[in-house]
Every structure is written in structure tokens, then in C-alpha cells.
Write a protein that holds these residues in place. Structure first.
Motif, PDB file in Angstrom:
ATOM      1  N   TYR A 157     138.184  10.635  52.846  1.00  0.00           N
ATOM      2  CA  TYR A 157     138.046  11.954  53.456  1.00  0.00           C
ATOM      3  C   TYR A 157     137.904  11.729  54.952  1.00  0.00           C
ATOM      4  CZ  TYR A 157     137.103  14.058  48.905  1.00  0.00           C
ATOM      5  OH  TYR A 157     137.202  14.502  47.615  1.00  0.00           O
ATOM      6  N   PHE A 158     138.744  12.368  55.750  1.00  0.00           N
ATOM      7  CA  PHE A 158     138.724  12.181  57.204  1.00  0.00           C
ATOM      8  C   PHE A 158     138.433  13.506  57.902  1.00  0.00           C
ATOM      9  CE2 PHE A 158     140.936  12.852  61.197  1.00  0.00           C
ATOM     10  CZ  PHE A 158     140.323  11.892  61.974  1.00  0.00           C
ATOM     11  N   ASP A 159     137.629  13.426  58.968  1.00  0.00           N
ATOM     12  CA  ASP A 159     137.417  14.594  59.831  1.00  0.00           C
ATOM     13  C   ASP A 159     136.793  14.127  61.141  1.00  0.00           C
ATOM     14  OD1 ASP A 159     137.640  17.223  60.593  1.00  0.00           O
ATOM     15  OD2 ASP A 159     136.248  17.996  59.100  1.00  0.00           O
ATOM     16  N   GLU A 160     136.690  15.063  62.060  1.00  0.00           N
ATOM     17  CA  GLU A 160     136.036  14.780  63.334  1.00  0.00           C
ATOM     18  C   GLU A 160     135.078  15.918  63.642  1.00  0.00           C
ATOM     19  OE1 GLU A 160     139.108  17.380  63.782  1.00  0.00           O
ATOM     20  OE2 GLU A 160     139.569  15.293  63.396  1.00  0.00           O
ATOM     21  N   SER A 161     134.108  15.603  64.491  1.00  0.00           N
ATOM     22  CA  SER A 161     133.110  16.606  64.855  1.00  0.00           C
ATOM     23  C   SER A 161     132.564  16.286  66.234  1.00  0.00           C
ATOM     24  CB  SER A 161     131.963  16.603  63.833  1.00  0.00           C
ATOM     25  OG  SER A 161     131.045  17.629  64.138  1.00  0.00           O
TER      26      SER A 161
ATOM     27  N   GLN B 213     146.276  11.614  69.545  1.00  0.00           N
ATOM     28  CA  GLN B 213     146.509  10.169  69.576  1.00  0.00           C
ATOM     29  C   GLN B 213     145.256   9.395  69.141  1.00  0.00           C
ATOM     30  OE1 GLN B 213     149.615   8.848  70.004  1.00  0.00           O
ATOM     31  NE2 GLN B 213     148.581   7.040  69.209  1.00  0.00           N
ATOM     32  N   ASP B 214     144.071   9.906  69.448  1.00  0.00           N
ATOM     33  CA  ASP B 214     142.833   9.278  68.971  1.00  0.00           C
ATOM     34  C   ASP B 214     142.774   9.319  67.444  1.00  0.00           C
ATOM     35  OD1 ASP B 214     141.716   8.710  71.563  1.00  0.00           O
ATOM     36  OD2 ASP B 214     141.167  10.833  71.719  1.00  0.00           O
ATOM     37  N   VAL B 215     143.181  10.448  66.873  1.00  0.00           N
ATOM     38  CA  VAL B 215     143.218  10.590  65.415  1.00  0.00           C
ATOM     39  C   VAL B 215     144.210   9.594  64.822  1.00  0.00           C
ATOM     40  CG1 VAL B 215     143.867  12.140  63.520  1.00  0.00           C
ATOM     41  CG2 VAL B 215     142.463  12.989  65.411  1.00  0.00           C
ATOM     42  N   VAL B 216     145.405   9.517  65.404  1.00  0.00           N
ATOM     43  CA  VAL B 216     146.434   8.593  64.914  1.00  0.00           C
ATOM     44  C   VAL B 216     145.940   7.155  65.012  1.00  0.00           C
ATOM     45  CG1 VAL B 216     148.749   7.684  65.366  1.00  0.00           C
ATOM     46  CG2 VAL B 216     148.344  10.155  65.397  1.00  0.00           C
ATOM     47  N   ASN B 217     145.339   6.787  66.131  1.00  0.00           N
ATOM     48  CA  ASN B 217     144.844   5.414  66.304  1.00  0.00           C
ATOM     49  C   ASN B 217     143.758   5.083  65.279  1.00  0.00           C
ATOM     50  OD1 ASN B 217     146.576   5.121  68.470  1.00  0.00           O
ATOM     51  ND2 ASN B 217     145.001   5.464  70.002  1.00  0.00           N
ATOM     52  N   PHE B 218     142.836   6.019  65.047  1.00  0.00           N
ATOM     53  CA  PHE B 218     141.771   5.801  64.071  1.00  0.00           C
ATOM     54  C   PHE B 218     142.356   5.636  62.674  1.00  0.00           C
ATOM     55  CE2 PHE B 218     138.689   7.330  60.965  1.00  0.00           C
ATOM     56  CZ  PHE B 218     137.584   6.551  61.276  1.00  0.00           C
TER      57      PHE B 218
ATOM     58  N   ALA C  88     143.189  21.307  60.573  1.00  0.00           N
ATOM     59  CA  ALA C  88     142.967  21.440  62.017  1.00  0.00           C
ATOM     60  C   ALA C  88     144.254  21.098  62.768  1.00  0.00           C
ATOM     61  CB  ALA C  88     141.839  20.526  62.470  1.00  0.00           C
ATOM     62  N   SER C  89     144.489  21.778  63.867  1.00  0.00           N
ATOM     63  CA  SER C  89     145.732  21.574  64.624  1.00  0.00           C
ATOM     64  C   SER C  89     145.879  20.136  65.119  1.00  0.00           C
ATOM     65  CB  SER C  89     145.809  22.553  65.792  1.00  0.00           C
ATOM     66  OG  SER C  89     144.722  22.351  66.675  1.00  0.00           O
ATOM     67  N   ILE C  90     144.772  19.460  65.368  1.00  0.00           N
ATOM     68  CA  ILE C  90     144.823  18.072  65.854  1.00  0.00           C
ATOM     69  C   ILE C  90     145.392  17.124  64.786  1.00  0.00           C
ATOM     70  CG2 ILE C  90     142.493  17.383  65.160  1.00  0.00           C
ATOM     71  CD1 ILE C  90     142.200  16.034  67.891  1.00  0.00           C
ATOM     72  N   HIS C  91     145.408  17.565  63.517  1.00  0.00           N
ATOM     73  CA  HIS C  91     145.925  16.742  62.422  1.00  0.00           C
ATOM     74  C   HIS C  91     147.416  16.959  62.184  1.00  0.00           C
ATOM     75  CE1 HIS C  91     141.594  17.173  60.746  1.00  0.00           C
ATOM     76  NE2 HIS C  91     141.641  16.284  61.707  1.00  0.00           N
TER      77      HIS C  91
END
Length: 129
Positions: free
Chosen positions: A23-27, A82-87, A108-111
Motif C-alpha cells: 500500500y503506497f501513499d504520501e502525506s 518524480q519523487d513518487v516514481v523514484n520511491f 491522487a493526481s500525483i500518481h
């Protein structure tokens, strides 16, 4: 959708563990709340300690459902796609190549709009989708 997710969970928990589930997300978090209201003693004005200064961090995280482990990164700046892709690329490279790993993310739009070539590389190289 919920039925599919339940099947993924069961497959990830099976003894032979032929499948992984992340499960992936950011906050984002801040030491000063966005809403500048709070409870204060009766007849006393609201006050906040401004000497601390505002500090904000953003966290990217992936929870391995079956292993019950968490991988995360803290950024002291705004995160971008790009941070999401790198992670996720680092998670893909760490994943077991002898099993399929499925990543659950929200809408989320960042995904969105990750380069199809990157997605294909994760699938072919790492069995990571």
C-alpha cells in the motif's frame, strides 16, 4: 473493487507467498496547524508560540501487507511526481523477483501519468505492478 482487494490480501498472506502486496501513499505534516483555532481557557485569548517557526515535512510510504513492514522517505520540501516514481522504483528493485508484487495507490493526481516505459520496466524487470 473491494472483492478484488480482499483476494489480493488473501494471496499475499498464503504460505507460499507467490505474491506481494504494498500500500503506497504520501502525506504532509506541520508543527503549526493549518487551522489557527484551538481551545483556550475561558476568558483567555488564544495564543500560539511563534518562536518555534513553521516546519513542514512530507513523507512517502509503502506498507508491505503480509510482512507488516513499512518503508518510507521524509522530504523537507514539496514532493512531485518524480519523487513518487523514484520511491516506487526503489521499492520495485527491492521486491522479490520470484513473485508478483501489486501496489495499491489512491487516485491522487500525483500518481497519474507515470511514463508507460517505466511501468513496463517495473513489470518486466521486477514483476512489480
Amino acid at each position: 473493487m473491494q472483492e478484488s482487494l480482499n483476494k489480493l490480501r488473501e494471496a499475499a498472506k498464503e504460505e507460499d507467498k507467490k505474491m506481494g502486496l504494498l500500500y503506497f501513499d504520501e502525506s504532509g505534516m506541520s508543527n503549526v496547524p493549518n487551522v489557527q483555532r484551538r481551545w483556550s481557557p475561558l476568558a483567555k485569548p488564544h495564543s500560539a508560540d511563534a518562536s518555534i517557526g513553521r516546519k513542514r515535512v512530507n513523507v512517502l510510504g509503502a506498507l508491505n501487507y503480509a510482512a507488516r513492514t513499512l518503508s518510507f522517505e521524509v522530504h523537507e520540501r514539496s514532493v512531485c511526481r518524480q519523487d513518487v516514481v523514484n520511491f516506487l522504483d526503489r521499492q520495485a528493485r527491492r521486491s522479490a523477483r520470484d513473485k508478483l508484487t501489486v501496489v495499491v495507490i489512491d487516485n491522487a493526481s500525483i500518481h497519474h501519468h507515470i511514463d508507460p516505459k517505466v511501468l513496463e520496466e517495473w513489470m518486466v524487470r521486477d514483476r512489480f505492478i
